[in-house]
Design a protein around this motif. Structure first.
Motif, mmCIF file in Angstrom:
data_model
loop_
_atom_site.group_PDB
_atom_site.id
_atom_site.type_symbol
_atom_site.label_atom_id
_atom_site.label_comp_id
_atom_site.label_asym_id
_atom_site.label_seq_id
_atom_site.Cartn_x
_atom_site.Cartn_y
_atom_site.Cartn_z
ATOM 1 N N LYS A 295 29.508 40.346 44.731
ATOM 2 C CA LYS A 295 30.225 41.259 44.177
ATOM 3 C C LYS A 295 30.577 40.799 42.726
ATOM 4 O O LYS A 295 30.756 39.731 42.513
ATOM 5 C CB LYS A 295 31.259 41.788 44.989
ATOM 6 C CG LYS A 295 32.233 42.878 44.464
ATOM 7 C CD LYS A 295 33.317 43.254 45.482
ATOM 8 C CE LYS A 295 34.273 44.508 44.882
ATOM 9 N NZ LYS A 295 35.318 44.750 45.863
ATOM 10 N N SER A 297 33.011 42.231 39.211
ATOM 11 C CA SER A 297 33.938 43.164 38.679
ATOM 12 C C SER A 297 34.678 42.591 37.159
ATOM 13 O O SER A 297 34.790 41.376 37.146
ATOM 14 C CB SER A 297 35.091 43.711 39.863
ATOM 15 O OG SER A 297 36.113 42.933 39.648
ATOM 16 N N ARG A 302 33.509 47.747 38.892
ATOM 17 C CA ARG A 302 32.414 47.323 39.042
ATOM 18 C C ARG A 302 31.561 47.001 37.796
ATOM 19 O O ARG A 302 31.710 47.851 36.821
ATOM 20 C CB ARG A 302 31.455 48.265 39.762
ATOM 21 C CG ARG A 302 29.972 47.681 40.378
ATOM 22 C CD ARG A 302 29.225 48.712 40.961
ATOM 23 N NE ARG A 302 28.038 48.413 41.339
ATOM 24 C CZ ARG A 302 26.863 49.303 41.607
ATOM 25 N NH1 ARG A 302 27.216 50.445 41.570
ATOM 26 N NH2 ARG A 302 25.744 48.865 41.908
ATOM 27 N N THR A 326 36.789 40.855 46.121
ATOM 28 C CA THR A 326 37.640 41.889 46.596
ATOM 29 C C THR A 326 39.342 41.487 46.511
ATOM 30 O O THR A 326 40.239 42.041 46.100
ATOM 31 C CB THR A 326 37.424 42.428 47.924
ATOM 32 O OG1 THR A 326 36.200 42.841 47.910
ATOM 33 C CG2 THR A 326 38.023 43.466 48.483
ATOM 34 N N LYS A 327 39.426 40.305 47.178
ATOM 35 C CA LYS A 327 40.797 39.522 47.102
ATOM 36 C C LYS A 327 41.352 39.773 45.731
ATOM 37 O O LYS A 327 42.560 39.872 45.478
ATOM 38 C CB LYS A 327 40.895 38.306 48.019
ATOM 39 C CG LYS A 327 42.072 37.691 48.439
ATOM 40 C CD LYS A 327 42.929 38.376 48.965
ATOM 41 C CE LYS A 327 43.691 38.226 50.407
ATOM 42 N NZ LYS A 327 44.380 39.205 50.832
ATOM 43 N N GLU A 329 40.585 41.160 43.304
ATOM 44 C CA GLU A 329 40.902 42.564 42.699
ATOM 45 C C GLU A 329 42.383 43.104 43.144
ATOM 46 O O GLU A 329 42.834 43.614 42.358
ATOM 47 C CB GLU A 329 39.881 43.554 43.065
ATOM 48 C CG GLU A 329 38.636 43.295 42.063
ATOM 49 C CD GLU A 329 37.470 44.367 42.649
ATOM 50 O OE1 GLU A 329 36.686 44.633 41.886
ATOM 51 O OE2 GLU A 329 37.506 44.568 43.989
ATOM 52 N N GLU A 330 42.511 42.715 44.529
ATOM 53 C CA GLU A 330 43.993 43.005 45.005
ATOM 54 C C GLU A 330 45.047 42.721 44.263
ATOM 55 O O GLU A 330 46.021 43.049 43.938
ATOM 56 C CB GLU A 330 44.103 42.617 46.472
ATOM 57 C CG GLU A 330 43.114 43.401 47.416
ATOM 58 C CD GLU A 330 43.165 42.919 48.817
ATOM 59 O OE1 GLU A 330 42.118 42.837 49.482
ATOM 60 O OE2 GLU A 330 44.033 42.173 49.376
#
Ligand code: AHM
Ligand code: MG
Length: 338
Positions: A295, A297, A302, A326-327, A329-330
């Motif tokens: 991934k 970003s 994205r 993802t983590k 981004e959180e």
């Protein structure tokens, strides 16, 4: 060694071309041109130490020609290899201010592809014999074939890429690329100058234990990145993670792709858009990462869906194992919420 290991990149390109029934072979020839140029650059990178000694002695070589810095040399090698084969109608390079229009021998603009390239990324590492790389990205032109290329042919979203890849000039030299059907890696046997399929169907582990970021800039990072770094360092679950940062994107990315990990070049208070370039570095790496199950970003969006507005546009970059991105981004989202 399995039989597959013996397949050369040349054979692989021909096999893959047969998958596309009506293919003209132009993309195959384009990738072959990149393969050839990468071998020439590899030869130059390998003797960089000697070239530097000669360079310091008056900046001229034995023929009285000016010594070229390796990144300029790599730029010329790729542009020459691509422009002499009628496989592209335009090239944009991190080394050049503007894009270059390529005409075929009959003065037409026959090719339908444009290439965007960072010919020698991490070139400040050359002086200390640390791995450097080439990053490339290929798009189909959007303007009328046969006419000169336009800026809009280059300013396409990353999702429009037809192919992308990198060459890592490391302890061994590898070319890793995708045409949208997974990622394959080929290792150069320098004794015969042939790339062999050594890493078929590469996949980035969903999670990993490596975080790669220039922590010297910590004080200038956004709060979300600072919080994520602290999370990586916490003694909890499978953490603390290991910090590994070469400062050569291709090498850091390649290691994380194999072992699992996250690479971050965030915005800083001094460079609000970060350092890395969307078109030459982030989009091709994002295409590869996604094709390998990873991934990418900018911390919120994205990478591949960002509409570029200029050739040398910079963007914050979070890339690697999907769960780790993802983590991160959180943490970014949490930090901006009131
Ligand atoms: P370059 O294109 O000028 O070589 O810069 C890109 C390089 C990347 O390879 C690397 O990840 C990054 O710059 C390192 O930057 P820093 O020294 O700021 O950490
Ligand atoms: Mg670069």
């Amino acid at each position: 060694m399995s039989d597959q290991t013996f397949q050369t990149l040349g054979e692989f390109i021909i096999d893959k071309q047969e998958d596309f029934k009506y293919s003209t072979g132009e993309l195959s020839r384009l990738i072959s041109a990149i393969r050839l140029a990468s071998k020439v650059v590899n030869r130059e990178v390998n003797k960089a130490g000697i070239a530097n000694i000669i360079g310091q002695a008056g900046n001229q070589n034995i023929q009285g020609e000016d010594q070229q810095k390796l990144d300029v040399l790599a730029n010329n090698i790729f542009i020459e290899a691509l422009s002499q084969r009628e496989v592209v109608c335009g090239i944009a390079s991190e080394e050049s201010d503007d894009f270059i229009e390529i005409k075929a021998t009959n003065n037409a603009h026959l090719s339908k592809y444009v290439v965007l390239i960072d010919p020698l990324d991490g070139s400040s590492n050359i002086d200390v014999n640390v791995s450097v790389g080439t990053i490339f990205s290929i798009y189909r032109r959007v303007t009328e074939p046969g006419t000169p290329v336009q800026m809009e042919d280059f300013l396409q979203k990353g999702i429009k890429q037809v192919a992308a890849g990198y060459v890592v000039y490391g302890s061994s030299t590898m070319i890793v690329y995708t045409t949208g059907n997974g990622v394959n890696g080929f290792t150069l046997d320098p004794s015969i100058g042939t790339y062999y399929l050594s890493h078929p169907n590469m996949k980035i582990p969903t999670s990993g234990k490596i975080y790669s970021i220039n922590e010297g800039n910590y004080i200038k990072f956004p709060q979300g990145v600072k919080d994520y770094i602290k999370y990586c360092q916490l003694e909890e679950d499978d953490r603390p993670y290991t910090s590994r940062y070469i400062g050569s994107l291709v090498s850091d990315f390649h290691r994380n792709m194999i072992k699992g990990g996250i690479y971050i070049y965030p915005s800083t208070s001094h460079s609000p858009k970060g350092k890395l370039r969307l078109l030459y570095e982030c989009n091709p790496m994002a295409f590869l990462a996604e094709q390998a199950g990873g991934k990418c970003s900018d911390g919120y969006r994205r990478i591949l869906e960002i509409q570029p507005t200029e050739l040398h546009q910079r963007v914050p970059f979070f890339c690697g194992s999907a769960a780790m991105v993802t983590k991160a981004e959180e943490f970014m989202t949490k930090a901006v919420k009131p």
